[in-house]
Scaffold this motif. Structure first.
Motif, PDB file in Angstrom:
ATOM      1  N   LYS A  76       0.839  -1.209   0.000  1.00 34.75           N
ATOM      2  CA  LYS A  76       0.000   0.000   0.000  1.00 34.75           C
ATOM      3  C   LYS A  76       0.867   1.249   0.000  1.00 34.75           C
ATOM      4  N   THR A  77       1.913   1.221   0.814  1.00 31.66           N
ATOM      5  CA  THR A  77       2.839   2.355   0.884  1.00 31.66           C
ATOM      6  C   THR A  77       3.555   2.555  -0.438  1.00 31.66           C
ATOM      7  N   ILE A  78       4.040   1.468  -1.009  1.00 30.57           N
ATOM      8  CA  ILE A  78       4.772   1.542  -2.276  1.00 30.57           C
ATOM      9  C   ILE A  78       3.878   2.073  -3.387  1.00 30.57           C
ATOM     10  N   ARG A  79       2.640   1.605  -3.457  1.00 27.16           N
ATOM     11  CA  ARG A  79       1.732   2.035  -4.512  1.00 27.16           C
ATOM     12  C   ARG A  79       1.298   3.482  -4.330  1.00 27.16           C
ATOM     13  N   ALA A  80       1.165   3.912  -3.084  1.00 28.82           N
ATOM     14  CA  ALA A  80       0.726   5.286  -2.820  1.00 28.82           C
ATOM     15  C   ALA A  80       1.848   6.303  -2.988  1.00 28.82           C
ATOM     16  N   ASN A  81       3.058   5.961  -2.547  1.00 24.95           N
ATOM     17  CA  ASN A  81       4.158   6.924  -2.499  1.00 24.95           C
ATOM     18  C   ASN A  81       5.200   6.765  -3.595  1.00 24.95           C
ATOM     19  N   LYS A  82       5.283   5.566  -4.190  1.00 29.82           N
ATOM     20  CA  LYS A  82       6.293   5.261  -5.192  1.00 29.82           C
ATOM     21  C   LYS A  82       7.692   5.700  -4.742  1.00 29.82           C
ATOM     22  N   PRO A  83       8.155   5.206  -3.597  1.00 31.82           N
ATOM     23  CA  PRO A  83       9.486   5.596  -3.126  1.00 31.82           C
ATOM     24  C   PRO A  83      10.590   4.942  -3.954  1.00 31.82           C
ATOM     25  N   VAL A  84      11.739   5.569  -3.969  1.00 27.83           N
ATOM     26  CA  VAL A  84      12.949   4.901  -4.435  1.00 27.83           C
ATOM     27  C   VAL A  84      13.427   4.026  -3.281  1.00 27.83           C
ATOM     28  N   PHE A  85      13.835   2.796  -3.577  1.00 25.75           N
ATOM     29  CA  PHE A  85      14.331   1.947  -2.491  1.00 25.75           C
ATOM     30  C   PHE A  85      15.382   0.980  -3.021  1.00 25.75           C
ATOM     31  N   THR A  86      16.140   0.411  -2.096  1.00 26.12           N
ATOM     32  CA  THR A  86      17.114  -0.618  -2.448  1.00 26.12           C
ATOM     33  C   THR A  86      16.788  -1.887  -1.675  1.00 26.12           C
ATOM     34  N   VAL A  87      17.104  -3.009  -2.272  1.00 26.90           N
ATOM     35  CA  VAL A  87      16.984  -4.304  -1.604  1.00 26.90           C
ATOM     36  C   VAL A  87      18.294  -5.051  -1.796  1.00 26.90           C
ATOM     37  N   GLU A  88      18.597  -5.937  -0.865  1.00 26.18           N
ATOM     38  CA  GLU A  88      19.782  -6.784  -0.997  1.00 26.18           C
ATOM     39  C   GLU A  88      19.346  -8.187  -1.396  1.00 26.18           C
ATOM     40  N   LEU A  89      20.128  -8.806  -2.254  1.00 25.98           N
ATOM     41  CA  LEU A  89      19.849 -10.188  -2.636  1.00 25.98           C
ATOM     42  C   LEU A  89      21.152 -10.902  -2.961  1.00 25.98           C
ATOM     43  N   ARG A  90      21.065 -12.214  -2.998  1.00 26.43           N
ATOM     44  CA  ARG A  90      22.177 -13.024  -3.499  1.00 26.43           C
ATOM     45  C   ARG A  90      21.807 -13.457  -4.903  1.00 26.43           C
ATOM     46  N   VAL A  91      22.549 -12.971  -5.864  1.00 27.50           N
ATOM     47  CA  VAL A  91      22.193 -13.088  -7.276  1.00 27.50           C
ATOM     48  C   VAL A  91      21.847 -14.513  -7.682  1.00 27.50           C
ATOM     49  N   HIS A  92      22.678 -15.477  -7.271  1.00 24.17           N
ATOM     50  CA  HIS A  92      22.523 -16.837  -7.794  1.00 24.17           C
ATOM     51  C   HIS A  92      21.645 -17.739  -6.927  1.00 24.17           C
ATOM     52  N   GLU A  93      20.974 -17.163  -5.937  1.00 23.04           N
ATOM     53  CA  GLU A  93      19.847 -17.866  -5.314  1.00 23.04           C
ATOM     54  C   GLU A  93      18.652 -17.654  -6.235  1.00 23.04           C
ATOM     55  N   THR A  94      18.643 -18.395  -7.312  1.00 17.89           N
ATOM     56  CA  THR A  94      17.804 -18.095  -8.472  1.00 17.89           C
ATOM     57  C   THR A  94      16.327 -17.937  -8.131  1.00 17.89           C
ATOM     58  N   ASP A  95      15.765 -18.858  -7.361  1.00 17.47           N
ATOM     59  CA  ASP A  95      14.337 -18.799  -7.068  1.00 17.47           C
ATOM     60  C   ASP A  95      13.987 -17.534  -6.292  1.00 17.47           C
ATOM     61  N   LYS A  96      14.771 -17.223  -5.251  1.00 11.78           N
ATOM     62  CA  LYS A  96      14.503 -16.031  -4.439  1.00 11.78           C
ATOM     63  C   LYS A  96      14.701 -14.753  -5.253  1.00 11.78           C
ATOM     64  N   THR A  97      15.757 -14.721  -6.052  1.00  8.72           N
ATOM     65  CA  THR A  97      16.053 -13.537  -6.860  1.00  8.72           C
ATOM     66  C   THR A  97      14.961 -13.289  -7.876  1.00  8.72           C
ATOM     67  N   THR A  98      14.527 -14.340  -8.563  1.00  5.65           N
ATOM     68  CA  THR A  98      13.464 -14.206  -9.556  1.00  5.65           C
ATOM     69  C   THR A  98      12.168 -13.732  -8.905  1.00  5.65           C
ATOM     70  N   GLN A  99      11.816 -14.325  -7.792  1.00  9.06           N
ATOM     71  CA  GLN A  99      10.593 -13.962  -7.080  1.00  9.06           C
ATOM     72  C   GLN A  99      10.605 -12.491  -6.665  1.00  9.06           C
ATOM     73  N   LEU A 100      11.731 -12.047  -6.129  1.00  2.00           N
ATOM     74  CA  LEU A 100      11.836 -10.674  -5.640  1.00  2.00           C
ATOM     75  C   LEU A 100      11.821  -9.665  -6.790  1.00  2.00           C
ATOM     76  N   LEU A 101      12.635  -9.896  -7.817  1.00  4.84           N
ATOM     77  CA  LEU A 101      12.706  -8.943  -8.922  1.00  4.84           C
ATOM     78  C   LEU A 101      11.410  -8.894  -9.720  1.00  4.84           C
ATOM     79  N   ASP A 102      10.740 -10.022  -9.863  1.00  2.00           N
ATOM     80  CA  ASP A 102       9.454 -10.027 -10.583  1.00  2.00           C
ATOM     81  C   ASP A 102       8.391  -9.248  -9.815  1.00  2.00           C
ATOM     82  N   LEU A 103       8.407  -9.337  -8.483  1.00  3.14           N
ATOM     83  CA  LEU A 103       7.462  -8.555  -7.684  1.00  3.14           C
ATOM     84  C   LEU A 103       7.714  -7.062  -7.876  1.00  3.14           C
TER      85      LEU A 103
END
Length: 236
Positions: A76-103
């Motif tokens: 709700k916050t993201i859709r209302a405010n459209k903030p710039v943000f950063t997230v951390e991930l481990r690139v080659h944890e493929t399933d988690k990375t794909t899930q997060l970036l697709d969201l």
């Protein structure tokens, strides 16, 4: 932190966790530095911002693998405010990375990898800069932003290409991660990655500067520049 910043009227310190739902939790391991039976409050981004009518402009989310859940608790916050943000991930944890970036993509954001290790001991840990597409033109007019892109320090990535753009040797079973355990002792560690780098350099393959591949080397350069900037401030 309270002693240093607690007097600021626009700064609020909260001790707790972030998650998908409001509630309580206990430490999942000893890295929290807390008694394992201690309960602490869990907030959501929405409970801290949207539900209170507060606006979020920027967030850095380094949440030890819980980024996907925390984003769901802040849609709700993201859709209302459209903030710039950063997230951390481990690139080659493929399933988690794909899930997060697709969201993040589905919420109308472009994602850029900041191409330097942001953790230890795995060298494919990266921060991802997330920019609302409606603000991409404004960022594209920034000289600093364009310079970082030209230098390769920022790269536009999606779930489909990030594993090939960032240390492809660290793919499970690859040259920097032999075997079948992504968390194994010899997978994508600094010595292994730097050895791979030297081989690529000898073969004259196009690769990032060596300093961008190693956590310790990058940190040393950062501290050197920080010291020089502090010395310059003293002169001024």
């Amino acid at each position: 932190m309270k002693e240093s910043w607690g007097s600021l009227t626009n700064f609020e310190i909260r001790q707790g966790g972030l998650g998908r739902e409001v509630g309580t939790a206990k430490p999942r391991d000893n890295s929290f530095g807390m008694d394992m039976n201690t309960e602490f409050p869990v907030y959501t981004l929405d409970s801290m911002f949207f539900d209170k009518g507060e606006k979020l402009a920027f967030a850095h989310l380094d949440l030890e693998g819980l980024e996907f859940d925390v984003l769901h608790g802040g849609l709700k916050t993201i859709r209302a405010n459209k903030p710039v943000f950063t997230v951390e991930l481990r690139v080659h944890e493929t399933d988690k990375t794909t899930q997060l970036l697709d969201l993040i993509d589905s919420e109308g954001y472009d994602t850029y990898v900041i191409d330097e290790p942001c953790g230890w001991p795995m060298m494919d840990l990266r921060n991802i800069l997330c920019i609302p597409r409606k603000r991409s033109v404004a960022f594209g007019q920034s000289n600093s932003f364009n310079l970082l892109v030209l230098m390769g320090a920022l790269q536009r990535v999606t779930s489909e290409n990030i594993s090939q753009e960032i240390l492809p040797c660290c793919t499970l079973g690859g040259e920097c991660c032999p075997g079948n355990d992504l968390n194994g002792a010899g997978c994508c560690t600094e010595p292994v990655v730097l050895e791979w780098y030297d081989k690529q350099k000898e073969a004259q393959n196009p690769i990032p500067p060596r300093v961008q591949l190693g956590f310790k080397a990058t940190h040393k350069i950062f501290l050197t520049h920080e010291f020089r900037l502090r010395q310059r401030q003293k002169v001024q």
